[in-house]
Motif scaffolding. Structure first.
Motif, PDB file in Angstrom:
ATOM      1  N   LEU A 155      -0.015  -3.273  71.246  1.00 38.17           N
ATOM      2  CA  LEU A 155       0.079  -3.454  69.801  1.00 38.17           C
ATOM      3  C   LEU A 155       1.534  -3.502  69.343  1.00 38.17           C
ATOM      4  O   LEU A 155       2.399  -2.817  69.904  1.00 38.17           O
ATOM      5  N   THR A 156       1.783  -4.296  68.329  1.00 38.33           N
ATOM      6  CA  THR A 156       3.085  -4.320  67.677  1.00 38.33           C
ATOM      7  C   THR A 156       3.121  -3.175  66.674  1.00 38.33           C
ATOM      8  O   THR A 156       2.228  -3.049  65.831  1.00 38.33           O
ATOM      9  N   VAL A 157       4.131  -2.326  66.779  1.00 42.32           N
ATOM     10  CA  VAL A 157       4.303  -1.204  65.855  1.00 42.32           C
ATOM     11  C   VAL A 157       5.758  -1.208  65.422  1.00 42.32           C
ATOM     12  O   VAL A 157       6.652  -0.966  66.235  1.00 42.32           O
ATOM     13  N   ASN A 158       5.992  -1.532  64.151  1.00 47.91           N
ATOM     14  CA  ASN A 158       7.370  -1.524  63.662  1.00 47.91           C
ATOM     15  C   ASN A 158       7.533  -0.820  62.313  1.00 47.91           C
ATOM     16  O   ASN A 158       8.624  -0.765  61.782  1.00 47.91           O
ATOM     17  N   SER A 159       6.421  -0.265  61.778  1.00 47.97           N
ATOM     18  CA  SER A 159       6.475   0.486  60.518  1.00 47.97           C
ATOM     19  C   SER A 159       5.582   1.706  60.622  1.00 47.97           C
ATOM     20  O   SER A 159       4.610   1.713  61.374  1.00 47.97           O
ATOM     21  N   GLY A 160       5.918   2.716  59.824  1.00 47.30           N
ATOM     22  CA  GLY A 160       5.118   3.927  59.808  1.00 47.30           C
ATOM     23  C   GLY A 160       5.130   4.575  58.443  1.00 47.30           C
ATOM     24  O   GLY A 160       5.999   4.317  57.617  1.00 47.30           O
ATOM     25  N   ILE A 161       4.125   5.433  58.227  1.00 48.38           N
ATOM     26  CA  ILE A 161       4.010   6.170  56.972  1.00 48.38           C
ATOM     27  C   ILE A 161       3.753   7.646  57.263  1.00 48.38           C
ATOM     28  O   ILE A 161       3.176   8.000  58.283  1.00 48.38           O
ATOM     29  N   CYS A 162       4.207   8.471  56.333  1.00 45.82           N
ATOM     30  CA  CYS A 162       3.922   9.903  56.414  1.00 45.82           C
ATOM     31  C   CYS A 162       3.868  10.464  55.003  1.00 45.82           C
ATOM     32  O   CYS A 162       4.364   9.843  54.062  1.00 45.82           O
ATOM     33  N   ILE A 163       3.277  11.625  54.883  1.00 43.58           N
ATOM     34  CA  ILE A 163       3.245  12.293  53.589  1.00 43.58           C
ATOM     35  C   ILE A 163       4.629  12.828  53.263  1.00 43.58           C
ATOM     36  O   ILE A 163       5.134  12.655  52.162  1.00 43.58           O
ATOM     37  N   LEU A 164       5.267  13.476  54.256  1.00 41.97           N
ATOM     38  CA  LEU A 164       6.516  14.179  54.003  1.00 41.97           C
ATOM     39  C   LEU A 164       7.525  13.961  55.119  1.00 41.97           C
ATOM     40  O   LEU A 164       7.195  14.123  56.294  1.00 41.97           O
ATOM     41  N   ASP A 165       8.733  13.629  54.739  1.00 39.08           N
ATOM     42  CA  ASP A 165       9.869  13.566  55.661  1.00 39.08           C
ATOM     43  C   ASP A 165      10.681  14.839  55.440  1.00 39.08           C
ATOM     44  O   ASP A 165      11.212  15.053  54.349  1.00 39.08           O
ATOM     45  N   ARG A 166      10.764  15.670  56.487  1.00 41.91           N
ATOM     46  CA  ARG A 166      11.517  16.922  56.361  1.00 41.91           C
ATOM     47  C   ARG A 166      13.032  16.697  56.360  1.00 41.91           C
ATOM     48  O   ARG A 166      13.796  17.646  56.219  1.00 41.91           O
ATOM     49  N   GLU A 167      13.457  15.445  56.535  1.00 39.26           N
ATOM     50  CA  GLU A 167      14.883  15.097  56.510  1.00 39.26           C
ATOM     51  C   GLU A 167      15.679  15.867  57.571  1.00 39.26           C
ATOM     52  O   GLU A 167      16.761  16.378  57.319  1.00 39.26           O
TER      53      GLU A 167
END
Length: 191
Positions: A155-167
């Motif tokens: 699979l091509t995977v080049n983007s992602g999502i999350c609820i929270l980025d802890r930075e």
């Protein structure tokens, strides 16, 4: 920066009252790091009404932005079990309401040692790409593990999502591996 939709504002209030905790005594995180700031996103993802709201926020505020910026054709969503599972299912159900088929995929932490010995569950053979999902990004290690498995499956995977980025470096690690991450919230939104 918090998305502006009324759904995102409602989700932010739920995050503040149910998910975010501060303590003088540091919490041990899954990454092995310690932090005075703790986010238990299961308070959102394992509550039916809150999970429904979360899926709407992803569908209204986040995924259209990704599609506009990257030309993403949303075929599937998935990530490492357990954090990604309810989010993936909810997004798939949210899109099915408008007649769009989006397959949820589950990436196991370890390859199954019996039966078909699958690493990924779901209809991954029916799609060419996947939007990787996680609940919280700290170092990015668990999300990258899911990306590697999805890519190994072709699979091509080049983007992602999350609820929270802890930075705490996770976004940068993922970007160095070709994944552009989009979060609804960042740790700094809460203090």
């Amino acid at each position: 920066m918090i998305p502006k939709s009324k759904e995102a504002q409602e989700l932010f209030q739920l995050m503040k009252s149910h998910v975010y905790r501060y303590s003088e005594k540091p919490f041990l995180l899954a990454s092995g790091r310690e932090s005075n700031h703790y986010f238990n996103c299961k308070e959102i993802t394992l509550h039916p009404d809150r999970l429904t709201l979360l899926a709407k926020v992803f569908a209204i505020d986040i995924i259209p932005t990704i599609q506009e910026l990257s030309g993403l054709s949303l075929e599937s969503v998935g990530g490492l079990t357990l954090g990604a599972d309810p989010i993936s299912y909810a997004i798939a159900l949210e899109y099915s309401k408008s007649g769009k088929m989006v397959y949820p995929l589950v990436v196991r932490k370890e390859t199954k040692d019996h039966g078909t010995k699958k690493k990924i569950e779901g209809f991954f053979q029916a799609v060419k790409s996947c939007l990787v999902v996680d609940d919280v990004i700290t170092t990015g290690g668990s999300t990258l593990k899911a990306v590697d498995s999805l890519r190994e499956a072709g699979l091509t995977v080049n983007s992602g999502i999350c609820i929270l980025d802890r930075e705490e470096g996770g976004r940068e690690l993922l970007e160095s591996n070709g994944i552009r991450m989009y979060s609804i919230f960042q740790k700094s939104d809460f203090f």
